[in-house]
Write a protein that holds these residues in place. Sequence first.
Motif, PDB file in Angstrom:
ATOM      1  N   SER A  86       0.842  -1.200   0.000  1.00 29.30           N
ATOM      2  CA  SER A  86       0.000   0.000   0.000  1.00 29.30           C
ATOM      3  C   SER A  86       0.875   1.247   0.000  1.00 29.30           C
ATOM      4  O   SER A  86       2.073   1.190   0.272  1.00 29.30           O
ATOM      5  N   GLN A  87       0.249   2.376  -0.303  1.00 27.75           N
ATOM      6  CA  GLN A  87       0.982   3.632  -0.426  1.00 27.75           C
ATOM      7  C   GLN A  87       1.633   4.025   0.898  1.00 27.75           C
ATOM      8  O   GLN A  87       2.754   4.499   0.935  1.00 27.75           O
ATOM      9  N   LYS A  88       0.880   3.774   1.997  1.00 21.48           N
ATOM     10  CA  LYS A  88       1.387   4.099   3.319  1.00 21.48           C
ATOM     11  C   LYS A  88       2.037   2.831   3.879  1.00 21.48           C
ATOM     12  O   LYS A  88       1.506   1.743   3.699  1.00 21.48           O
ATOM     13  N   PHE A  89       3.172   2.976   4.559  1.00 21.58           N
ATOM     14  CA  PHE A  89       3.822   1.814   5.151  1.00 21.58           C
ATOM     15  C   PHE A  89       2.842   1.126   6.095  1.00 21.58           C
ATOM     16  O   PHE A  89       2.337   1.739   7.022  1.00 21.58           O
ATOM     17  N   SER A  90       2.571  -0.142   5.837  1.00 22.44           N
ATOM     18  CA  SER A  90       1.554  -0.769   6.676  1.00 22.44           C
ATOM     19  C   SER A  90       2.003  -2.106   7.244  1.00 22.44           C
ATOM     20  O   SER A  90       1.229  -3.039   7.350  1.00 22.44           O
ATOM     21  N   LEU A  91       3.280  -2.159   7.624  1.00 20.13           N
ATOM     22  CA  LEU A  91       3.741  -3.325   8.372  1.00 20.13           C
ATOM     23  C   LEU A  91       3.817  -2.937   9.839  1.00 20.13           C
ATOM     24  O   LEU A  91       3.549  -1.801  10.203  1.00 20.13           O
ATOM     25  N   TYR A  92       4.201  -3.900  10.684  1.00 22.39           N
ATOM     26  CA  TYR A  92       4.198  -3.644  12.113  1.00 22.39           C
ATOM     27  C   TYR A  92       5.503  -2.984  12.537  1.00 22.39           C
ATOM     28  O   TYR A  92       6.560  -3.587  12.480  1.00 22.39           O
ATOM     29  N   GLU A  93       5.400  -1.741  12.971  1.00 21.47           N
ATOM     30  CA  GLU A  93       6.577  -0.945  13.328  1.00 21.47           C
ATOM     31  C   GLU A  93       7.294  -1.525  14.540  1.00 21.47           C
ATOM     32  O   GLU A  93       8.502  -1.392  14.666  1.00 21.47           O
ATOM     33  N   GLU A  94       6.534  -2.164  15.433  1.00 23.96           N
ATOM     34  CA  GLU A  94       7.139  -2.654  16.670  1.00 23.96           C
ATOM     35  C   GLU A  94       7.684  -4.072  16.524  1.00 23.96           C
ATOM     36  O   GLU A  94       8.129  -4.663  17.503  1.00 23.96           O
ATOM     37  N   LEU A  95       7.633  -4.589  15.291  1.00 25.53           N
ATOM     38  CA  LEU A  95       8.229  -5.899  15.034  1.00 25.53           C
ATOM     39  C   LEU A  95       9.509  -5.704  14.225  1.00 25.53           C
ATOM     40  O   LEU A  95       9.645  -4.716  13.503  1.00 25.53           O
ATOM     41  N   THR A  96      10.412  -6.665  14.338  1.00 28.49           N
ATOM     42  CA  THR A  96      11.659  -6.543  13.577  1.00 28.49           C
ATOM     43  C   THR A  96      11.408  -6.960  12.127  1.00 28.49           C
ATOM     44  O   THR A  96      10.344  -7.471  11.787  1.00 28.49           O
TER      45      THR A  96
END
Lengths: 254, 384
Positions: A86-96
Motif C-alpha cells: 500500500s501507499q502508506k507503510f503498513s507493516l508492524y513498526e514494533e516488530l523486527t
Amino acid sequence: MMNTQIAITCSHLTKKFGSLCAVDDISITIPKGCIYGFLGPNGSGKSTTIRMLCGLMTPTKGEGTVLGYNVIQDAEIIKHHIGYMSQKFSLYEELTVEENLDFYAGIYGITGKKAKDRKAELIKLAGLTGRERQLARSLSGGWKQRLALSCALVHEPEILILDEPTAGVDPLSRRVFWDVIHSLSKKGISILVSTHYMDEAETCDKIGFIFFGKLLVEGTPQELKERFDLPNLEEIFIHLVEHEQEPGRRVDEI
Amino acid sequence: MKGRERMGYSFIRFKSIIRKELLQIRRDPPSLAIAIVMPILMIFLFGYAVNTDVNHLPMGVWDQDKSSQSRELVQQFVNTEYYDYLYQIEGYEELQQSIDEGKVKVALVIPANYSTLLDTGKEAKLQLLIDGADPNTARTALANAQLLIQNKSTSIQLQKLEKQGLGPVEMPITLQSRVLYNPNMESLVFNIPALIGLIMQNVTAILTAFTLVREKERGTMEQLVVTPVRPLELIVGKLVPYIGIGMFSFCLVLLTGISWFGVPVKGSIILLVVLSLLFLITTLAIGILISTVSKTQLQAMQMSFAFILPSVLLSGFIFPRESMPMVVQWLGGAIPLTYFLEILRGIFLKGVSLHSLWDETLILSSFTVLICLVAILKFRKRID
Ligand SMILES: Nc1ncnc2c1ncn2[C@@H]1O[C@H](COP(=O)(O)OP(=O)(O)OP(=O)(O)O)[C@@H](O)[C@H]1O
Ligand SMILES: [Mg+2]
C-alpha cells in the motif's frame, strides 16, 4: 471464455465517495508478465482503483477480474495470488524485519524449511542483510519500502500490485527497487505500479494516465511519445493535465 | 481446485496471529501496565470506597443531666460501635449547627431529670436527631438506637419486677436469629467479590477494545486484509493472548481480595478460577466486538464506556436486582457481569458448587459464543 494471457482486466470500474467520483468508468487490461505503470496527479484515483482491484474496496459500478477471478465475488481467492504494497507503510513498526517476514509467511501458510529459505532469499533480494533484527520502526524510508516489498513477495504471487512504492525513497533504493521489479517481470510476474516518477514510468511496458478519476490515455511509452509528438513522458503529463483543466475539452479532441 | 482448498480455516495462520500479538504486547509496556497496575489500583481504591457498612457514625451528645446514669447510657451507645461520641453539645443552637455542618450524623439529647425519672420509675424521654440525607445510614442509626433503648427498658422493667418479688422473670418470646453466609453482615465481604468481577470486566474489555481498531488507524489492517486470513482466525487469534494476561491480572486481584481485605472464599477456588476464565473470555470477546465495529480508538473508548456504565448499575453490583422494575431486570439479564456476580457471590459467600451455578455457566458460555460470532460476522475484509 477465460483468457489465460490476461492478468488483470476491468471494465467501467467506478467508485463514488458520496458525491465525489474518485474513479470514473475506468477500463484497462494488463497482459501477463507486463509492467503496467499508473500515472496521474495527486487525488486522481490511482490508489482507489488499485484498492478495488485488490478486493479492498467494493466498486460502485463496473467489474474487474484478476487472473480470471471476479474482484467482487472471488476476492478471497484472488488474495492468494497477489502481493500488495500500500501507499502508506503498513507493516508492524514494533516488530523486527525478520518478525514481519515470519508473520506474513505464516499468514500465507508457509512454514518450516520453506519459510526459512524464502525469508533468506527475500532478505538477500531486497538487500536487507544485516538488518534482520532491526525494528521496522527504526528503518529509514527506503529500507521500509524494501521490507514491504519482501513481505508482499513472501508467497511468490503471480501478480504484484504496488502503490507508489518509491515515494520519498533515495535514488539508490529506487534503483534497487526497480531492478527487483524488472527481474520479477522477466520471471513472468505481472506488475501494476503507480508512480509520480517519469523515469520509472519510462521503463514500464505500458502506461495509463489517470486524471480526475478518468483514464485519459493508455499505451507504451514509445507509442505515447509518437502520438503526442513530445520528447518525453514528463511533457506529455504536463500537456495532458493542462489541457484537461481547460473546461469543455475532451481527450478525444486532442 | 487448489485455490478453493486453501480457503478453509488454517491453524498456521491462527498461530502466526497469536505470536505476532504476543510480540506486540511485549513491546508495548503501557498496555501491560493497564492489565496489571489498573486492577490492583482499582481494588484498593474501590475496596475502601464501597464500604457501605454503617458504623462509627459521629455522634454529638447534649447531656443535660450529667449524672452517672446518663454517662452509662452514652457509653452503651458507644459500645455498639455504631456511634462515636465525638462532641459534647450545649444547647439546641449548637446541636442544629453541628448537624448542618455535618460534624455529627446523630445527636442524642438527654433531659436534665433523666436519672431522677429513672430512679422514680417514671418515663424518661430521650431525643435522637439523625441526619437523614443518606437514608441507608439514617435507617441503620435509628434501628440500632431503638434496639438499644428497647433492650435497656426491658431490662429495667425486669429488674423492677424481680425486686417486687416475682422471682426470675422469663421473656414470653425470644427470637433466635442466625445470619447465614456473612454472619457479621460486613459489606466488604459482600462487595469485594463483586468488585473483582467489575474490575475484571473493565480491564479485559478495554484490553481488547483497541486491538483491531489500532490496526485500522495505523493502516496495518490494509495489508492484513489483502491476505487470505479469515475473520475467525483473526478474531480468535487476537483474543487468545489476552486470556493469559487477563488470568494473571485476575489472580492478582483475587489474591489482594483474599489476603489484604481478608475476604474468605467459602467454596472451591478451582471452580472460581475456571468460571472466572469463562467470564474473562466473554468480556475479551466484548472488547473485540467493540473493536470490530468502531473506526477509531476514540470511538472504541466511548463504546467501552457505554458498555461499562450501565453494567455497574444493572448487574446488581450496587443495587439488588430483585428490587428493580421488571424491564430493568431484563436489561440486567443481557449483561454478562450479572451472571458472573451470581457466580462470585455464590462461591465466595455461600460456597456453592457448580451444581447451583449451571444456569450462569451456560448463559455465560452462550454469550461468549454469540459475541464471537457477531464479531466474526461483522468483521469486514474491506476498508471502505
Ligand atoms: N475512503 C475515502 N473516503 C472518501 N474519499 C476518499 C477516500 N479515499 C480516497 N478518497 C478521495 O478520492 C480521491 C482519489 O483518491 P486516491 O487516493 O485514489 O488518489 P491517488 O491518485 O492515489 O492520489 P495520490 O497520488 O495522492 O496517492 C481523492 O479526492 C480522495 O480524497
Ligand atoms: Mg494514492
